[in-house]
Enzyme design. Structure first.
Site, short mmCIF file in Angstrom:
data_model
loop_
_atom_site.label_atom_id
_atom_site.label_comp_id
_atom_site.label_asym_id
_atom_site.label_seq_id
_atom_site.Cartn_x
_atom_site.Cartn_y
_atom_site.Cartn_z
N CYS A 88 -4.55 11.97 -3.04
CA CYS A 88 -3.72 11.97 -1.84
C CYS A 88 -2.41 11.22 -2.07
CB CYS A 88 -4.46 11.38 -0.64
SG CYS A 88 -4.73 9.60 -0.69
N TYR A 89 -2.42 10.25 -3.01
CA TYR A 89 -1.21 9.49 -3.28
C TYR A 89 -0.19 10.30 -4.08
CZ TYR A 89 -3.75 5.62 -1.33
OH TYR A 89 -4.44 4.83 -0.46
N ASP A 139 -11.86 18.26 0.46
CA ASP A 139 -11.73 18.11 1.91
C ASP A 139 -10.32 18.51 2.31
OD1 ASP A 139 -9.97 15.63 2.02
OD2 ASP A 139 -11.68 14.81 0.94
N ASP A 152 -10.04 14.06 -4.04
CA ASP A 152 -9.54 12.75 -4.46
C ASP A 152 -9.48 12.66 -5.98
OD1 ASP A 152 -9.64 10.08 -5.39
OD2 ASP A 152 -10.98 9.39 -3.83
N ARG A 208 -2.83 1.13 -4.38
CA ARG A 208 -2.53 -0.31 -4.45
C ARG A 208 -2.76 -0.79 -5.87
NH1 ARG A 208 -6.68 -2.80 -0.44
NH2 ARG A 208 -7.81 -0.86 -0.83
N ASP A 223 -6.06 8.37 -6.89
CA ASP A 223 -6.52 9.19 -5.76
C ASP A 223 -5.49 10.28 -5.54
OD1 ASP A 223 -7.12 10.29 -3.24
OD2 ASP A 223 -7.85 8.39 -2.44
N HIS A 240 -7.36 15.80 1.53
CA HIS A 240 -6.86 15.76 0.16
C HIS A 240 -6.20 17.08 -0.24
CE1 HIS A 240 -9.36 12.10 -0.13
NE2 HIS A 240 -8.44 11.74 -1.02
N HIS A 248 0.85 -1.18 0.00
CA HIS A 248 0.00 0.00 0.00
C HIS A 248 0.89 1.24 0.00
CE1 HIS A 248 -2.59 3.11 1.80
NE2 HIS A 248 -3.63 2.39 1.44
N LYS A 286 -6.24 -0.53 -8.08
CA LYS A 286 -7.13 0.41 -7.42
C LYS A 286 -7.22 1.70 -8.23
CE LYS A 286 -8.26 -2.12 -3.90
NZ LYS A 286 -9.67 -2.56 -3.68
#
Length: 453
Positions: free
Chosen positions: A267-268, A390, A383, A259, A265, A393, A217, A262
């Site tokens: 945040c990654y 938010d 995201d 991952r 996103d 993020h 992850h 997936k």
């Protein structure tokens, strides 16, 4: 249509996300240049307004985050610092006072006043106070009691528990070791067997999972790698496998997934993008010849020849600024960091000039995803398209944006070249310390404060 129904849920979701993202890109590329420039502009004033409003008060829907209030402080304060802005003195004092009320009588910080101390909110509170900076914020941290709290969270396996009776995972290891390092209280007792625990979490894919036997992850891989750097055991990891894993987490949208299989996103942008920042600095802290990037990316130069950690012991720049120094009678033996690819090296002070090697990820594609797909023009980041903005993020999209703006640099004290910054050069954010994800000058202030106190 029949073929679409035969796909798995994951495949269908991926197709829908790609369609949303590519529609945005198509619209963007069909716009006149003036409109494109506006779309690529980081809406600083709107972001600061959104963030500051969140720090002064949140609506009733946020009651579900009552145990995460130091995190909200960190996400907002760090985002504001990245934008090179400050909160007003009254709001700063209120934040320090609030975080002080979250500090437990036996050390550590809880999610709110009167709650149970927790490693995650301890990390968030300490990073918030470091980001605020100044005597009042930094001296409000009770380091002696916090050290005892960290010792209490230490498990016989080598890992840490998130709270009393809580789960043991890589996230707990990172938050404990990061806080201890930042506050200059890291010692051999805290470090003991942490590396073995993290090694047990590196998977066959190359990434790191939250606990042994789980799936690799992005968040845990960042936490595991950063921890291993901080405890001077990073060479024990399969860094080649880890690099291969994270390289393939960047998708066709330009952003990162957390991952395998997936969805992208925002945040990654930091959790995966920050890994590249650490890997690059690790390479530059070793005595190496230029590092080839593999087929199609490198210059064909021969493989690097590195010195070992023991060879590097005592060298200028590999001790000193991370030596934990001082006498803490209530703390165990200070952890030996003399041979570490250490914090001050990751701080880039040893490096000079612009990097000659391309980053291992497509930094412009990531910036495009953040600015066009994650940014909301009225403030805040999200995201992915279709999701709401938010503070979480916003924090990690901006952190990732800062990382990739400097992904071509070896020296953080030199400004990035204009070609490395997508959109107007005014998009440039403040540099971060990639091990802790705090703005670099705030880290330096805290480092000086805690090495003298």
């Amino acid at each position: 249509m029949e073929s679409f129904r035969s796909l798995t849920v994951t495949q269908r979701d991926q197709i829908l996300v790609e369609q949303q993202v590519f529609d945005i890109f198509k619209t963007f590329y069909n716009l006149p240049p003036s409109s494109q420039s506006f779309m690529l502009e980081l809406q600083r004033e709107n972001h600061v307004e959104y963030l500051t409003k969140g720090l002064t008060g949140l609506g009733p829907s946020f009651c579900v985050l009552d145990a995460n209030r130091p995190w909200i402080c960190y996400w907002i304060l760090h985002s504001i610092a990245l934008l090179d802005e400050f909160v007003d003195p009254e709001l700063e004092d209120n934040t320090i006072d609030f975080l002080s009320r979250c500090q437990g009588p036996n050390g550590g910080y809880a999610g709110g006043p009167g709650q149970m101390p927790h490693l995650a909110t301890t990390y968030a509170a300490v990073n918030s106070l470091v980001t605020l900076g100044g005597e009042k914020a930094l001296s409000s941290i009770n380091r002696e009691k916090l050290y005892m709290f960290l010792r209490q969270m230490k498990d016989a396996s080598g890992g840490f528990r998130m709270h009393d009776g809580g789960e043991i995972d890589v996230r707990a290891c990172y938050t404990a070791i990061s806080v201890a390092s930042l506050l200059n209280i890291l010692d051999d007792e805290l470090v003991q067997n942490v590396g073995n625990y993290i090694l047990s979490c590196q998977t066959y894919e190359g990434g790191i999972s939250g606990e042994p036997g789980s799936e690799a992850h992005g968040g845990y891989t960042f936490c595991g790698l950063a921890t291993m750097i901080l405890i001077n055991e990073v060479d024990s990891l399969d860094l080649s496998g880890l690099t291969d894993w994270v390289v393939f987490r960047q998708g066709v949208e330009g952003g990162f997934q957390g991952r395998t299989n997936k969805l992208v996103d925002g945040c990654y942008s930091f959790w995966q993008g920050g890994i590249f920042a650490l890997l690059k600095r690790l390479n530059s802290t070793k005595e190496v010849k230029p590092i080839p990037l593999g087929d199609g990316e490198g210059s064909g130069e021969e493989s690097p020849q590195t010195t070992t950690s023991s060879d590097a012991a005592g060298e200028e720049g590999l001790n000193g600024d991370l030596s934990l120094g001082g006498s803490h009678s209530e703390i165990g033996d200070q952890h030996n960091t003399s041979s570490q690819d250490n914090v001050i090296d990751i701080d880039h002070n040893h490096s000079k000039g612009h990097a000659n090697v391309e980053p291992l990820f497509n930094s412009l594609a990531l910036q495009q995803y953040i600015l066009l797909c994650s940014q909301e023009l009225n403030g805040g980041l999200r995201d992915k398209p279709g999701k709401s903005r938010d503070h979480y993020h916003t924090c990690y999209c901006l952190s990732g944006l800062s990382v990739c703006q400097r992904s071509w640099l070896e020296d953080e004290d030199s400004p990035p070249l204009p070609r490395a910054v997508l959109g107007p050069y005014s998009n440039l954010l403040e540099p971060i310390h990639p091990l802790y994800n705090v703005v670099l000058d705030r880290y330096r202030e805290a480092y000086e404060f805690f090495t003298k106190s």
